[in-house]
Design an enzyme around this catalytic site. Structure first.
Site, short mmCIF file in Angstrom:
data_model
loop_
_atom_site.label_atom_id
_atom_site.label_comp_id
_atom_site.label_asym_id
_atom_site.label_seq_id
_atom_site.Cartn_x
_atom_site.Cartn_y
_atom_site.Cartn_z
N SER A 128 -88.15 -43.10 -31.80
CA SER A 128 -89.34 -44.02 -31.74
C SER A 128 -89.64 -44.10 -30.34
O SER A 128 -89.09 -43.59 -29.38
CB SER A 128 -88.56 -45.47 -31.82
OG SER A 128 -89.58 -46.41 -31.86
N TYR A 139 -82.54 -52.48 -31.16
CA TYR A 139 -83.58 -51.58 -31.50
C TYR A 139 -83.83 -50.36 -30.58
O TYR A 139 -83.59 -49.09 -30.33
CB TYR A 139 -84.76 -51.71 -32.21
CG TYR A 139 -85.71 -50.80 -32.96
CD1 TYR A 139 -85.25 -50.23 -34.19
CD2 TYR A 139 -86.62 -50.29 -32.16
CE1 TYR A 139 -86.12 -49.43 -34.83
CE2 TYR A 139 -87.31 -49.15 -32.85
CZ TYR A 139 -87.16 -48.70 -34.17
OH TYR A 139 -87.94 -47.83 -34.87
P1 NAD Z 1 -88.22 -48.15 -44.07
O1 NAD Z 1 -87.64 -49.59 -43.99
O2 NAD Z 1 -89.40 -47.72 -44.71
O3 NAD Z 1 -87.09 -47.07 -44.31
C1 NAD Z 1 -85.58 -47.28 -43.78
C2 NAD Z 1 -84.99 -46.32 -44.66
O4 NAD Z 1 -83.51 -46.40 -44.19
C3 NAD Z 1 -84.91 -46.86 -46.18
O5 NAD Z 1 -84.76 -45.70 -46.91
C4 NAD Z 1 -83.88 -47.48 -46.29
O6 NAD Z 1 -83.17 -47.65 -47.36
C5 NAD Z 1 -82.79 -46.66 -45.31
N1 NAD Z 1 -81.51 -47.63 -44.77
C6 NAD Z 1 -81.58 -48.84 -44.12
N2 NAD Z 1 -80.37 -48.94 -43.95
C7 NAD Z 1 -79.41 -48.05 -44.47
C8 NAD Z 1 -77.99 -47.78 -44.52
N3 NAD Z 1 -77.23 -48.97 -44.24
N4 NAD Z 1 -77.75 -46.84 -45.18
C9 NAD Z 1 -78.54 -45.92 -45.71
N5 NAD Z 1 -79.93 -45.73 -45.44
C10 NAD Z 1 -80.27 -47.10 -44.99
O7 NAD Z 1 -88.54 -47.81 -42.64
P2 NAD Z 1 -89.33 -46.72 -41.86
O8 NAD Z 1 -90.53 -47.29 -41.20
O9 NAD Z 1 -89.62 -45.66 -42.67
O10 NAD Z 1 -88.12 -46.36 -40.71
C11 NAD Z 1 -87.82 -44.99 -40.70
C12 NAD Z 1 -87.10 -44.63 -39.55
O11 NAD Z 1 -88.14 -44.33 -38.51
C13 NAD Z 1 -86.26 -45.82 -38.77
O12 NAD Z 1 -85.24 -44.90 -38.12
C14 NAD Z 1 -87.04 -46.32 -37.79
O13 NAD Z 1 -86.63 -46.94 -36.74
C15 NAD Z 1 -88.17 -45.10 -37.37
N6 NAD Z 1 -89.34 -45.53 -36.79
C16 NAD Z 1 -90.37 -46.23 -37.60
C17 NAD Z 1 -91.47 -46.46 -37.08
C18 NAD Z 1 -92.62 -47.02 -37.94
O14 NAD Z 1 -93.47 -47.76 -37.30
N7 NAD Z 1 -92.62 -47.35 -39.21
C19 NAD Z 1 -91.69 -46.08 -35.75
C20 NAD Z 1 -90.87 -45.31 -34.97
C21 NAD Z 1 -89.56 -45.16 -35.58
#
Ligand code: NAD
Length: 257
Positions: free
Chosen positions: A139, A152
């Site tokens: 991130s 985080y």
């Molecule tokens: P999201 O909530 O849409 O997806 C998260 C995924 O992780 C889901 O598929 C969920 O089922 C899964 N998950 C959660 N707990 C779990 C567990 N215990 N076991 C297995 N799977 C699990 O969120 P997202 O925004 O798509 O985030 C995905 C990644 O990207 C994360 O690591 C997040 O930190 C990172 N990220 C997101 C953003 C953003 O702006 N959305 C920015 C930077 C980084």
């Protein structure tokens, strides 16, 4: 770039970035393994839909990324792992002195420790296959900080550090390990943190999006899951064979500030 014949495991991929990256990797020819901690018909239906759309093999394997043994079992059950995308992640927003301990533990386990366990299980398979690509979804918060996100930010900095270490351990092998550092992407994870941020800053939803989230993203646009998928495909390409142990920001200029 064809990833035909490669097996890609994407943790946390029944939603958001993970699902988007899985779709792009499948479109590029990879056989993808989707994952989350649930085991619903709709989870398996997502894999069936990707198979149908791309003509590749897509499977869904349930494994809880908060548990080390399940992280390792995911890789073993998949049977092959040429491309590992560590994406599973959760968020919780609170000042550090009020941060619930169980939320701290869950974020460190899911966002950081899972990456250690899956890489440990996948590396022997990559070595046996003579090729491997590890793409850790960190991130902008792996490079910089924001208030109220202690767990985080700690976890994502940890992922970036771990990425560098594994890159050094594999530097003389046909394996690379890098991290993608997205800025804000409008996924369910981001939707879920809007109410907490509204409370912390005493702002409306629109003001949180404009003045808190995209305030730090100079492009004033969310990054998209397709752009992150494209970045992952680039890191899997021959052009990226000498790119290892680094981070690629997909953040509209956030970390240039
Ligand atoms: P999201 O909530 O849409 O997806 C998260 C995924 O992780 C889901 O598929 C969920 O089922 C899964 N998950 C959660 N707990 C779990 C567990 N215990 N076991 C297995 N799977 C699990 O969120 P997202 O925004 O798509 O985030 C995905 C990644 O990207 C994360 O690591 C997040 O930190 C990172 N990220 C997101 C953003 C953003 O702006 N959305 C920015 C930077 C980084």
């Amino acid at each position: 770039m064809s990833l035909s014949g490669k097996t890609a495991i994407i943790t946390g991929s029944n939603s958001g970035i993970g699902l988007g990256v899985a779709r792009e990797l499948a479109k590029a020819g990879a056989n993808v393994v989707l994952n989350s901690f649930t085991d619903r018909d709709e989870d398996h239906a997502l894999a069936a839909e990707i198979s149908k759309e791309t003509g590749t093999s897509a499977r869904y394997i349930k494994a809880d990324m908060s548990k080390g043994e399940e992280c390792r079992a995911l890789i073993e059950k998949a049977g092959a792992c040429d491309i590992l995308v560590n994406n599973a992640g959760i968020q919780h927003v609170a000042p550090v002195d009020q941060f619930p301990v169980e939320k701290w533990d869950a974020i460190i386990a899911i966002n950081m420790n899972s990456t250690f366990h899956t890489m440990a299980a996948a590396l022997p398979m990559m070595r046996k296959a003579g090729w491997g690509r590890i793409v850790n979804i960190a991130s902008a918060h792996g490079l910089t900080a924001s208030p109220f996100k202690a767990a985080y930010v700690a976890a994502k900095h940890g992922v970036v550090g771990m990425t560098k270490t594994v890159a050094l351990e594999t530097a003389q092998e046909p394996i690379t390990c890098n991290a993608i550092c997205p800025g804000y992407v409008l996924t369910p994870l981001v939707e879920a943190q809007i109410p907490g941020t509204m409370k912390e800053y005493n702002m409306s939803r629109e003001d949180v999006i404009k003045n808190v989230m995209l305030e730090r993203q100079p492009s004033k646009e969310f990054a998209t899951v397709e752009q992150l998928g494209g970045t992952a495909i680039f890191l899997c390409s021959d052009a990226a064979a000498q790119i290892t142990g680094t981070t690629i920001s997909v953040d509209g200029g956030w970390t240039a500030l």
